[in-house]
Design a protein around this motif. Structure first.
Motif, short mmCIF file in Angstrom:
data_model
loop_
_atom_site.label_atom_id
_atom_site.label_comp_id
_atom_site.label_asym_id
_atom_site.label_seq_id
_atom_site.Cartn_x
_atom_site.Cartn_y
_atom_site.Cartn_z
N GLN A 69 0.85 -1.19 0.00
CA GLN A 69 0.00 0.00 0.00
C GLN A 69 0.89 1.25 0.00
O GLN A 69 1.92 1.29 0.68
N PRO A 70 0.48 2.28 -0.72
CA PRO A 70 1.31 3.50 -0.78
C PRO A 70 1.32 4.30 0.52
O PRO A 70 2.21 5.11 0.74
N GLY A 71 0.32 4.11 1.38
CA GLY A 71 0.25 4.88 2.61
C GLY A 71 -0.40 4.08 3.71
O GLY A 71 -0.53 2.85 3.62
N PRO A 72 -0.82 4.75 4.79
CA PRO A 72 -1.47 4.03 5.90
C PRO A 72 -2.74 3.33 5.44
O PRO A 72 -3.43 3.79 4.52
N LEU A 73 -3.06 2.24 6.10
CA LEU A 73 -4.23 1.44 5.74
C LEU A 73 -5.04 1.17 6.99
O LEU A 73 -4.49 0.77 8.03
#
Length: 832
Positions: A69-73
């Motif tokens: 994932q490119p950022g927080p999930l």
């Protein structure tokens, strides 16, 4: 992200930090000085790799999903991504899988968070520093398009962009990088492939054969080999399926003969799923149902036999020890001879030898031309109860870092691997052995799982571990556990479960429990409480202290003998057969062996009368008295060696015997013969001629050959590092030290400016007196100090101690503790 991770780690409670250190003990070797140091060490590639190696397949898949994932999930989004990979079935099956997923995913997230492989709250989960790099590439995916086409020339990428984004396409509708003509071609290509609809459109343009080639690479491995992979090809001229894919950027050349599927293309081919047929549960353990009580009794019988075999080995090697090879280990011929004497196959004899050595009961007696001898620890071990002796042996086997199953095989240089040789060490042996036992414990009581299902479970529990010969080590563990008595009929015994508890990392439940279960009470259930020896003791056969003497010079032991009687019979008789009852045969050689050990005919007969359930047969009495009458009439000493006998006629007979020619005998007196042969060889030769000589010392005293006379110093019992977890007290102390260091680290003062003005100058005696007073009062002082170039500098110090011509003090101008040579201090003044 590193600063966010450090702050998050600093906010963890002490209990959570202790759980981190227990899960990743390498983080406190040595103890880091503060939390920032702990965070840095936790993110190093080696530390992250070790932590990931401990994860099961499902937990590892959760970590891989987060790294993609490119950022927080958020937790809910993570659950949706994982749920896509679950197999679909009936409505009832789907509900059951959803319930299992909820439990398993929560446990996996907490386990990853405890190990600091992910961090953050449930609404913003992030992989910890270093995890993305350690998991690259994750989930069998290839590298991103930017990495695949990194080494392509800008010209070739520009041509590729022109082909896959033909004129007439509104570039403004695509990603910014794809539409920006000033962006590098590689970045524009990666952005274009990541744009929605691009990969789908390109795949629609290729032939079914090309699509089949993509499907072969979709779930990994993502690379393949083709000839001339870097060929120049365009969409208009592409003919073969591979050329069609290369011309559209669906494959990229990463070598002269290697092509790789970009990650963006693979994710589209997977239909939005990251993993294929992911299961939150481990594979089922297939096996046969057994009666647990019967399995426990069978294991106890094997345990008893193994203990007696170890004792027999030590007694054999006490009086006839094998030599140590120059390269270390036991010679092949010595192992074969030992196996024959113990009446065991060679692999089982090798196991007995290795476990005995691991328990510290045998060791090499010397570094040059040494022998394998029992140690003084054996004398302590053999007087213990049988169940306690087994516990020592089983614990040594479970924790040793050696693989006895490899004995007799060839190494990489085609040399045989000998028993007790250093080459038998395998760093993963203890871990695989203990994990195999933990799998048997997880299956539930009364089930004997098949070896194939055990190996499949081990592969699921640690999919990243590329342990050489792991499957073979697991098979060895199952075979050895049965022989030692940890398992019976393939079922883990109650005392086997208790043994596993001695290794907390494996004996306690460390995850969800799946597989067979049984509501029947059994020894396995009782194994949750009590030590292995306590659970084994009621199952062992009770030793007997009586034998049945028969007129054919045999003695029948109707059961296992008490230790003292068993050792005495092994000395005075030879084992003829084993089974439910052991048959011993008395002969001239065995009686002479007992006489050589210092026993008299009367002592032999008294021992038989005391332990025989029947009267001593007359033939046995005659045998003992006859051998004793002839025993010791001839005396052998050192000339190199000499023969002494009170009856000159006996010596006349020896000299006249043709077989004595090789002994080179010379008569010194009517009752004395001398020989250049060694005393031991001379005794053996005379016995081969039918005489019963007895060795004597230089003083004329009889030399007694006791079976337990030879001992050596052994090494203390140790376990492989992977077999034992960190000590809880050490973990708690390490966390306290990290917290204290972190508090000091946060409260540290920065360097202060040096005072303005002239450097202080004062007489040496006044300087020394002022420094002593400052140390006594704990005051700060201003000194002048000459550096290594002879320049005078000003320092603000907090003196601590003065000795040996040096002053130790905290230097505020450098924010560090230093030692100052007293002869370089120019003077001292008070701090204003």
């Amino acid at each position: 992200m590193g600063g966010d991770f450090t702050a998050w780690l600093r906010g963890r409670a002490d209990e959570q930090l202790r759980a981190l250190v227990a899960a990743r003990p390498e983080l406190i070797m040595p103890v880091p000085p503060h939390v920032e140091g702990l965070a840095a060490r936790a993110g190093t590639p080696s530390a992250v790799g070790r932590a990931l190696d401990r994860l099961d397949r499902f937990t590892l898949s959760v970590a891989e999903t987060l790294t993609l994932q490119p950022g927080p999930l958020a937790y809910g989004e993570l659950r949706s991504l994982i749920a896509r990979a679950l197999p679909h079935g009936s409505r009832a099956d789907n509900r059951r899988r959803a319930a299992e997923l909820d439990i398993a995913l929560r446990e996996a997230v907490e386990r990853l968070r405890t190990a600091c492989l992910i961090f953050g709250p449930d609404d913003a989960l992030l992989p910890a520093p270093g995890v993305r790099g350690a998991l690259d590439p994750p989930a069998g995916l290839g590298p991103p398009a930017a990495d695949v086409f990194r080494h392509h020339s800008p010209e070739s990428l520009t041509v590729l962009l022109a082909d896959i984004a033909p004129a007439g396409t509104d570039a403004a509708e695509g990603p910014a990088d794809a539409a920006d003509p000033t962006a590098p071609p590689g970045r524009r290509l990666a952005a274009l492939l990541a744009a929605p609809g691009t990969v789908e459109r390109l795949i629609a343009e290729v032939s079914p054969q090309a699509r089949a080639a993509l499907d072969e690479l979709a779930w990994g491995p993502p690379s393949g080999r083709v000839a001339d992979a870097r060929r120049e090809v365009r969409t208009a001229t592409a003919q073969s399926p591979i050329e069609q894919l290369l011309a559209r950027g669906l494959l990229g050349a990463t070598g002269e003969e290697t092509v790789t599927l970009p990650r963006e293309v693979a994710l589209f081919l997977r239909g939005g799923r990251i993993h294929q047929d992911l299961s939150p549960s481990p594979p089922e353990l297939d096996g046969v149902a057994r009666d647990q009580a019967l399995a426990d009794r069978t294991a106890a019988g094997q345990a008893f036999t193994f203990v007696r075999t170890v004792e027999e080995l030590c007694e054999l090697w006490s009086h006839d020890p094998p030599g140590v090879l120059r390269a270390g280990g036991l010679a092949v011929r010595d192992l074969k001879r030992t196996a024959q004497l113990l009446d065991l196959p060679e692999w089982a004899a090798g196991l007995v030898v290795e476990v005995t050595h691991a328990a510290g009961l045998i060791a090499s007696g010397g570094s040059v031309d040494g022998e394998w001898l029992p140690t003084s620890a054996y004398d302590v071990w053999r007087v213990k109860a049988t169940e306690d002796r087994w516990a020592v042996l089983a614990t040594a086997w479970a924790g040793m870092d050696r693989a006895p199953g490899l004995i007799g095989e060839r190494d990489e240089r085609d040399r045989p691997i000998n028993a007790l040789h250093p080459d038998l060490r395998r760093s993963a042996a203890a871990e695989v052995r203990l994990r195999t036992l933990s799998v048997l414990a997880a299956v539930g009581p009364g089930i004997a799982p098949t070896p194939a299902s055990v190996i499949d479970r081990l592969a699921w529990e640690q999919p990243r571990r590329r342990i050489a010969h792991r499957d073979r080590l697991a098979e060895f563990a199952l075979r050895e556990a049965e022989h030692i008595g940890v398992t019976g009929l393939g079922v883990l015994s109650g005392h086997g479960r208790a043994l596993l508890r001695a290794f907390p990392r494996y004996g306690s439940s460390h995850g969800r429990s799946y597989g067979h279960s049984s509501g029947e009470g059994s020894g396995a259930e009782a194994g949750a409480e009590g030590a292995p020896a306590e659970l084994l003791a009621p199952l062992l056969p009770k030793p007997v202290d009586r034998v049945l003497l028969q007129a054919d010079l045999t003695a029948v032991a109707p059961g296992p003998l008490v230790s003292d009687l068993g050792r005495w019979l092994a000395l005075a008789a030879d084992v003829e057969s084993k089974g439910g009852a052991t048959v011993y045969r008395f002969g001239e050689g065995s009686i002479r062996r007992a006489l050589d050990a210092g026993q008299s005919a009367g002592e032999l007969l008294a021992m038989l009368e005391r332990h025989s359930a029947t009267p001593v047969p007359q033939p046995l009495r005659y045998l003992i008295t006859d051998v004793a009458r002839r025993h010791g009439r001839i005396r052998v000493g050192t000339a190199s060696a000499y023969i002494r006998c009170d009856d000159p006629a006996v010596l006349d007979e020896v000299v006249a015997d043709r077989r004595a020619a090789a002994l080179r005998l010379r008569r010194l007196a009517p009752t004395v013969l001398a020989s250049k042969t060694s005393r031991a060889s001379l005794v053996d030769a005379l016995r081969a001629m039918g005489y019963a000589p007895m060795a004597e010392s230089l003083e004329g005293d009889m030399l007694v050959a006791r079976a337990d006379a030879r001992r050596t110093e052994g090494q203390p019992l140790t376990r492989a590092a992977t077999a034992t977890g960190p000590d809880p007290d050490i973990v708690a102390a390490a966390v306290r030290a990290i917290r204290a260091g972190d508090d000091a680290h946060l409260a540290r003062r920065g360097p202060s400016d040096a005072p303005r003005g002239q450097v202080p100058r004062s007489p040496s005696t006044a300087t020394i007196s002022a420094l002593k007073e400052a140390i006594r009062q704990g005051a700060r002082v201003w000194i002048g100090y000459l550096d290594s170039q002879g320049h005078a500098t000003s320092r603000i110090l907090e003196p601590a101690r003065m000795e040996g011509g040096y002053l130790t003090a905290y230097d505020e101008t450098r924010a560090a503790v230093h030692r100052f040579a007293l002869h370089r201090i120019t003077g001292i003044a008070d701090v204003n």
